[in-house]
Write a protein that holds these residues in place. Structure first.
Motif, PDB file in Angstrom:
ATOM      1  N   THR A  22      -5.280   1.370 -10.763  1.00 49.76           N
ATOM      2  CA  THR A  22      -5.384   1.513  -9.308  1.00 49.76           C
ATOM      3  C   THR A  22      -6.812   1.221  -8.852  1.00 49.76           C
ATOM      4  N   TYR A  23      -7.758   1.818  -9.541  1.00 46.72           N
ATOM      5  CA  TYR A  23      -9.166   1.640  -9.170  1.00 46.72           C
ATOM      6  C   TYR A  23      -9.624   0.217  -9.445  1.00 46.72           C
ATOM      7  N   ILE A  24      -9.273  -0.292 -10.605  1.00 47.90           N
ATOM      8  CA  ILE A  24      -9.741  -1.637 -10.983  1.00 47.90           C
ATOM      9  C   ILE A  24      -9.191  -2.684 -10.015  1.00 47.90           C
ATOM     10  N   ASP A  25      -7.917  -2.562  -9.670  1.00 48.79           N
ATOM     11  CA  ASP A  25      -7.343  -3.505  -8.711  1.00 48.79           C
ATOM     12  C   ASP A  25      -8.020  -3.381  -7.350  1.00 48.79           C
ATOM     13  N   SER A  26      -8.344  -2.168  -6.984  1.00 52.62           N
ATOM     14  CA  SER A  26      -9.003  -1.955  -5.694  1.00 52.62           C
ATOM     15  C   SER A  26     -10.367  -2.642  -5.668  1.00 52.62           C
ATOM     16  N   VAL A  27     -11.124  -2.465  -6.734  1.00 50.43           N
ATOM     17  CA  VAL A  27     -12.439  -3.109  -6.827  1.00 50.43           C
ATOM     18  C   VAL A  27     -12.292  -4.634  -6.798  1.00 50.43           C
ATOM     19  N   ASN A  28     -11.203  -5.109  -7.403  1.00 46.49           N
ATOM     20  CA  ASN A  28     -10.986  -6.560  -7.453  1.00 46.49           C
ATOM     21  C   ASN A  28     -10.325  -7.115  -6.191  1.00 46.49           C
ATOM     22  N   GLY A  29     -10.168  -6.261  -5.184  1.00 43.05           N
ATOM     23  CA  GLY A  29      -9.765  -6.792  -3.889  1.00 43.05           C
ATOM     24  C   GLY A  29      -8.299  -6.633  -3.519  1.00 43.05           C
ATOM     25  N   LEU A  30      -7.510  -5.959  -4.356  1.00 44.70           N
ATOM     26  CA  LEU A  30      -6.111  -5.744  -3.984  1.00 44.70           C
ATOM     27  C   LEU A  30      -6.050  -4.897  -2.708  1.00 44.70           C
ATOM     28  N   SER A  31      -5.177  -5.255  -1.793  1.00 42.87           N
ATOM     29  CA  SER A  31      -5.080  -4.516  -0.528  1.00 42.87           C
ATOM     30  C   SER A  31      -4.571  -3.103  -0.790  1.00 42.87           C
ATOM     31  N   GLU A  32      -4.956  -2.197   0.076  1.00 41.31           N
ATOM     32  CA  GLU A  32      -4.494  -0.816  -0.071  1.00 41.31           C
ATOM     33  C   GLU A  32      -2.977  -0.737  -0.016  1.00 41.31           C
ATOM     34  N   GLU A  33      -2.399  -1.565   0.836  1.00 44.43           N
ATOM     35  CA  GLU A  33      -0.938  -1.549   0.988  1.00 44.43           C
ATOM     36  C   GLU A  33      -0.252  -1.943  -0.331  1.00 44.43           C
ATOM     37  N   ASP A  34      -0.705  -3.036  -0.900  1.00 41.12           N
ATOM     38  CA  ASP A  34      -0.117  -3.479  -2.174  1.00 41.12           C
ATOM     39  C   ASP A  34      -0.377  -2.452  -3.280  1.00 41.12           C
TER      40      ASP A  34
END
Lengths: 366, 366
Positions: free
Chosen positions: A291-303
């Protein structure tokens, strides 16, 4: 030894079943239920039940605690004040004071622990006032702070019995920006003593409990040297059978090492769980996962939130570095290697601390 | 008391003029010159000279230190090994090993402190090897780490005499993400002892010094409880007459309070000074000023740098919350209220720590 340690009798007066230095269990939302709190208090600590984000089932929780505390085999004597020897923690930006008052009046827990007011310490004035009123001052007011400024405000506005001094290593929610215990405890200590020295009619010096990053007796002994009268353990109790915690979560607590690198402070772990409303100055420390790694890499909060919801169906498989389920933990997680009964945690941490401090514990009970 | 404390004789063997628990002064770039280092060592601590970003004038620095150390009035006896009783700190991604070797061979400082290798701990292998060679192992190798992973690597690859365990509260450069001393010291301690127990031919247990957020004897006593043999003070020595520091900077160190809120970890304070090259995992903690606030509010680095250059012309007026000049400080800054001679800092911190620890200092000299 230290001047701060001399005042430890204050805690034993207010919570006569406890042993110094005091060990409290943190009111971790969803995790700290009556079995954990009661086990901690029965071991001479002070267990806190998490009312958490709401107060709606507080009466049930306190009834359960009262029953557990009165079990004939190892009943815990109720203090002279007639309080219930467990505390209750509230996330005050979210929980309802009004909804909590009837249960507090009825059961008179020995302490309430007030955390995270929506706009500032001043919001806690009605909490302190009304809880004192409905319990005839039997229930003591604890306030959790993470800065010297808030410690000063709490002292001046609320005259709490205890300040829980939370450092930046803490698991779960804390100030996004702050010092750790190594400098926060002594700076708060000095400032509070300075204020209280100027105040008239101070019956008791405010007691300080250190919270954040402590997992064993070394951390407790260090806290005492820094000026605290005891400590709070949160993450450590996640590895106890009394904690209400998913197996996958508990396994991660045992697995993780290098706590400063394997955890991170972030807001994404709330967002994916659809928890909104934490005041902007807070975030939460948890084990780094996808969850954190994807967030740092730009994944939208919604996705990210959608992926989170899917992950929940995996149950315990959804935890871990490649999993997604939120796994709050403090930097002390790397010191935790086994699941132990809460009682054994309290006893072993206190024993080690007292050995390091060269003291025998002060207690009339244990 | 603690097992870790039993090994403190290792430090007194290697640095026989020192007193336990050991207090070292940090090799702060541009600030820690021979007068500070020598004053610390003369007080029974271990003073470090900052070679800093380069090594080009190291011979001059060590010559100056040697002269100060031999001043007739309070000359400091040179250890049995014939080393110079001060250390030298290198920022190893930037400094030149080759340029440093002649001066190290000539003066044999008692220790070198290696920090921030460009790509990882492995980069320090030639540093440790060649420095040991040119000084016939007289100069001890200290390695600064901020994670358990780096502590393990350093132990296995370099067999350092001392690990400087730097927590997240430290002023100036440190790992951008990491734990504070409260959990980092015990976790490093346990892991290092585990590794050394498995190694053959370990003559001495690696000694741990805690760094980051410590300003007084309480922090040192806490560090000892956590498993360290001593501590490093950096920010505390900024408020000494021996520090090479602008008046405006020193005034800010005295003024600032609530160290976790008045300081912040960031990379902007390097960028505006046109310092580039720090490995990506590092940033620096400094007092919050207009440079940082403008950066958060979106000012471009170029514009921020221009404003910084203008500000430098103001001299000491350029410091402070509305100023712009970089003011590195740790979270312990709020505990520092007066300028004291470095000697008095060492003596008072050690005295307070030993009082808290219930010990008399162990020393053959002081």
């Amino acid at each position: 030894m230290s001047a701060s340690r001399d005042s430890s009798t204050v805690l034993r007066n207010d919570y006569p079943w406890t042993t110094t230095p005091l060990i409290a269990s943190a009111p971790m939302a969803r995790v700290s239920k009556p079995p954990l709190a009661v086990a901690v208090s029965k071991a001479g600590g002070l267990g806190f039940i998490a009312a958490g984000y709401t107060s709606h089932n507080l009466e049930d929780l306190l009834e359960e605690a009262a029953k557990l505390l009165s079990k004939a085999s190892d009943a815990l004597a109720i203090g002279e004040s007639g309080t219930l020897p467990v505390g209750v923690g509230f996330i005050t930006w979210s929980a309802s004071l009004e909804a909590a008052l009837p249960a507090l009046r009825k059961y008179q827990p020995c302490a309430v622990w007030l955390f995270a007011p929506p706009t500032g310490i001043r919001d806690l004035i009605p909490w302190a006032k009304q809880i004192r009123e409905v319990t005839s001052h039997a229930t003591k007011i604890w306030v959790q702070i993470g800065s010297v400024a808030d410690a000063i405000l709490a002292t001046e506005l609320l005259q709490p019995s205890v300040l829980v001094v939370q450092g930046s290593d803490a698991g779960g929610h804390a100030l996004a920006q702050g010092a750790s215990l190594i400098s926060l405890v002594p700076e708060v200590h000095d400032k509070i003593r300075e204020i209280q020295a100027q105040q008239q009619h101070v019956k008791h010096p405010i007691q300080l409990l250190a919270a954040g990053g402590i997992s064993d007796g070394r951390g407790l002994a260090a806290s005492v040297q820094l000026g605290a009268q005891g400590c709070v353990l949160g993450t450590r109790f996640l590895a106890s059978p009394e904690a209400l915690i998913a197996d996958g979560y508990q396994k991660e607590v045992l697995r993780a090492s290098d706590g400063g690198c394997s955890t991170v402070r972030t807001t994404i772990y709330d967002k994916v769980r659809d928890i909104h409303g934490w005041p902007a100055c807070y975030d939460g420390r948890g084990l780094i996962n996808q969850t954190y790694i994807d967030s740092v890499n730009g994944l939208s909060e919604e996705d990210n939130q959608d992926l989170y919801s899917d992950e929940l169906e995996k149950g315990s498989e959804g935890y871990g570095p490649t999993g997604r389920i939120t796994t709050y933990a403090g930097t002390g997680v790397g010191l935790i290697k086994e699941v132990l009964p809460a009682r054994d945690i309290v006893l072993s941490v206190r024993r080690e601390a007292n050995r390091l401090l060269g003291q025998t514990p002060q207690s009339s009970k244990l």
